[in-house]
Design an enzyme around this catalytic site. Structure first.
Site, mmCIF file in Angstrom:
data_model
loop_
_atom_site.group_PDB
_atom_site.id
_atom_site.type_symbol
_atom_site.label_atom_id
_atom_site.label_comp_id
_atom_site.label_asym_id
_atom_site.label_seq_id
_atom_site.Cartn_x
_atom_site.Cartn_y
_atom_site.Cartn_z
ATOM 1 N N GLU A 70 30.538 64.929 56.943
ATOM 2 C CA GLU A 70 31.914 64.828 57.424
ATOM 3 C C GLU A 70 32.836 64.612 56.239
ATOM 4 O O GLU A 70 32.682 63.664 55.465
ATOM 5 C CB GLU A 70 32.102 63.692 58.427
ATOM 6 C CG GLU A 70 33.536 63.678 58.968
ATOM 7 C CD GLU A 70 33.810 62.613 60.014
ATOM 8 O OE1 GLU A 70 34.912 62.668 60.612
ATOM 9 O OE2 GLU A 70 32.962 61.732 60.215
ATOM 10 N N GLU A 95 34.732 60.312 51.682
ATOM 11 C CA GLU A 95 36.032 59.671 51.885
ATOM 12 C C GLU A 95 36.501 59.081 50.559
ATOM 13 O O GLU A 95 35.692 58.738 49.698
ATOM 14 C CB GLU A 95 35.902 58.586 52.954
ATOM 15 C CG GLU A 95 37.183 57.851 53.306
ATOM 16 C CD GLU A 95 38.288 58.785 53.724
ATOM 17 O OE1 GLU A 95 39.212 58.978 52.893
ATOM 18 O OE2 GLU A 95 38.236 59.333 54.839
ATOM 19 N N ASN A 122 36.289 63.248 45.762
ATOM 20 C CA ASN A 122 37.072 64.402 46.169
ATOM 21 C C ASN A 122 36.134 65.440 46.792
ATOM 22 O O ASN A 122 35.191 65.908 46.155
ATOM 23 C CB ASN A 122 37.785 64.972 44.939
ATOM 24 C CG ASN A 122 38.639 66.164 45.253
ATOM 25 O OD1 ASN A 122 39.237 66.272 46.327
ATOM 26 N ND2 ASN A 122 38.714 67.094 44.307
ATOM 27 N N ASP A 145 44.515 65.650 56.476
ATOM 28 C CA ASP A 145 45.954 65.464 56.238
ATOM 29 C C ASP A 145 46.656 66.813 56.312
ATOM 30 O O ASP A 145 46.314 67.746 55.581
ATOM 31 C CB ASP A 145 46.164 64.838 54.857
ATOM 32 C CG ASP A 145 47.576 64.298 54.669
ATOM 33 O OD1 ASP A 145 48.529 64.909 55.197
ATOM 34 O OD2 ASP A 145 47.720 63.276 53.982
ATOM 35 N N ASP A 181 45.492 68.450 64.964
ATOM 36 C CA ASP A 181 46.526 68.369 65.995
ATOM 37 C C ASP A 181 47.849 68.945 65.496
ATOM 38 O O ASP A 181 48.880 68.754 66.138
ATOM 39 C CB ASP A 181 46.713 66.928 66.482
ATOM 40 C CG ASP A 181 47.054 65.962 65.359
ATOM 41 O OD1 ASP A 181 46.868 66.320 64.182
ATOM 42 O OD2 ASP A 181 47.509 64.824 65.658
ATOM 43 N N PHE A 219 42.688 57.985 66.377
ATOM 44 C CA PHE A 219 43.547 58.971 65.725
ATOM 45 C C PHE A 219 43.761 60.178 66.643
ATOM 46 O O PHE A 219 44.885 60.666 66.795
ATOM 47 C CB PHE A 219 42.908 59.420 64.412
ATOM 48 C CG PHE A 219 43.808 60.268 63.564
ATOM 49 C CD1 PHE A 219 44.623 59.696 62.595
ATOM 50 C CD2 PHE A 219 43.862 61.645 63.736
ATOM 51 C CE1 PHE A 219 45.464 60.470 61.814
ATOM 52 C CE2 PHE A 219 44.706 62.433 62.959
ATOM 53 C CZ PHE A 219 45.498 61.830 61.999
#
Length: 241
Positions: A70, A95, A122, A145, A181, A219
């Site tokens: 992930e 992350e 990264n 993001d 989204d 989220f």
């Protein structure tokens, strides 16, 4: 000899924020990191990966198993849930935000999860060199993001060239799963991957069905509450020649 690089050549898809961590989060790094957090040799920045660094999954997990990755795991809710319910598979959370990494380790430890590792780095550098080629069964990128301001869209993770990076890390027939989204980012993701010869769609119609293996997080609920549609995409890595 050329001077060593002191900066990245490509923009990153995050801004590294610093903030005071709680005592529990500090404890996570002190006590739990040896069990969960991979020690990654660095290049030009703290979140970089040295180009000669390589992960040995069998050594990191103590076994050979299917590896699920992930990218941008946040607080770790989705990947901890997946690791809990699928003990025969291995999971890697990528992350850069330390508070999120700490939360992930605390939750994983509380639930007794042992098939999860974390890397503070990264993502493109993890995919392009740190992972062995073809190591991943699936790569998940949920709600990255969106960098919705026009002057910032160059920072988006899913942009021209990303397909090649992801395809290197995926096994033949491996799956790339995405969700966002933000409609314009969803359209960009689809355009980028539709145009990439290394991938083929694994869905019918305009968008994929919601991935049942993705735990519903706060989220995602927040995006739904604001009236934004959640759009999923699923692509299959074509076989290497």
């Amino acid at each position: 000899m050329p001077e060593p690089r002191t900066f990245r050549e490509e923009p990153v898809s995050f801004v590294r924020r610093s903030g005071r961590m709680s005592e529990a989060q500090e404890r996570a790094f002190e006590e739990l990191a040896p069990n969960y957090l991979l020690d990654v040799p660095r290049d030009v920045a703290w979140t970089s990966v040295h180009p000669e660094a390589r992960l040995d999954p069998a050594e990191a997990y103590g076994r050979a198993a299917a590896l699920y990755i992930e990218i941008g795991s946040g607080q770790g809710h989705a990947i901890v849930s997946a690791a809990m319910t699928r003990p025969d598979d291995d999971f890697l959370a990528v992350e850069v935000f330390r508070a999120g990494l700490a939360r992930t380790m605390l939750d994983a430890d509380r639930e007794g999860v042992r098939n999860l590792r974390l890397v503070e780095a990264n993502a493109p550098e993890v995919l392009s060199s740190y992972l062995p080629e073809g190591a991943a069964t699936e790569i998940w990128i949920f709600f990255p993001d969106p960098w919705h301001k026009n002057k910032h869209t160059k920072r988006r993770l899913i942009r021209s060239g990303f397909g090649e990076t992801a395809a290197r890390a995926l096994r033949d027939g491996g799956t790339l799963r995405l969700a966002t989204d933000w409609e314009d980012y969803a359209l960009q993701m689809r355009d980028v991957l539709d145009a990439d010869s290394l991938f083929e769609r694994d869905f019918d119609g305009d968008w994929a069905e919601r991935f049942e293996g993705r735990a519903m997080t706060a989220f995602e609920r927040k995006g739904i509450a604001k009236g934004r549609d959640i759009r999923d995409l699923t692509y299959r890595r074509r076989a290497r020649a």
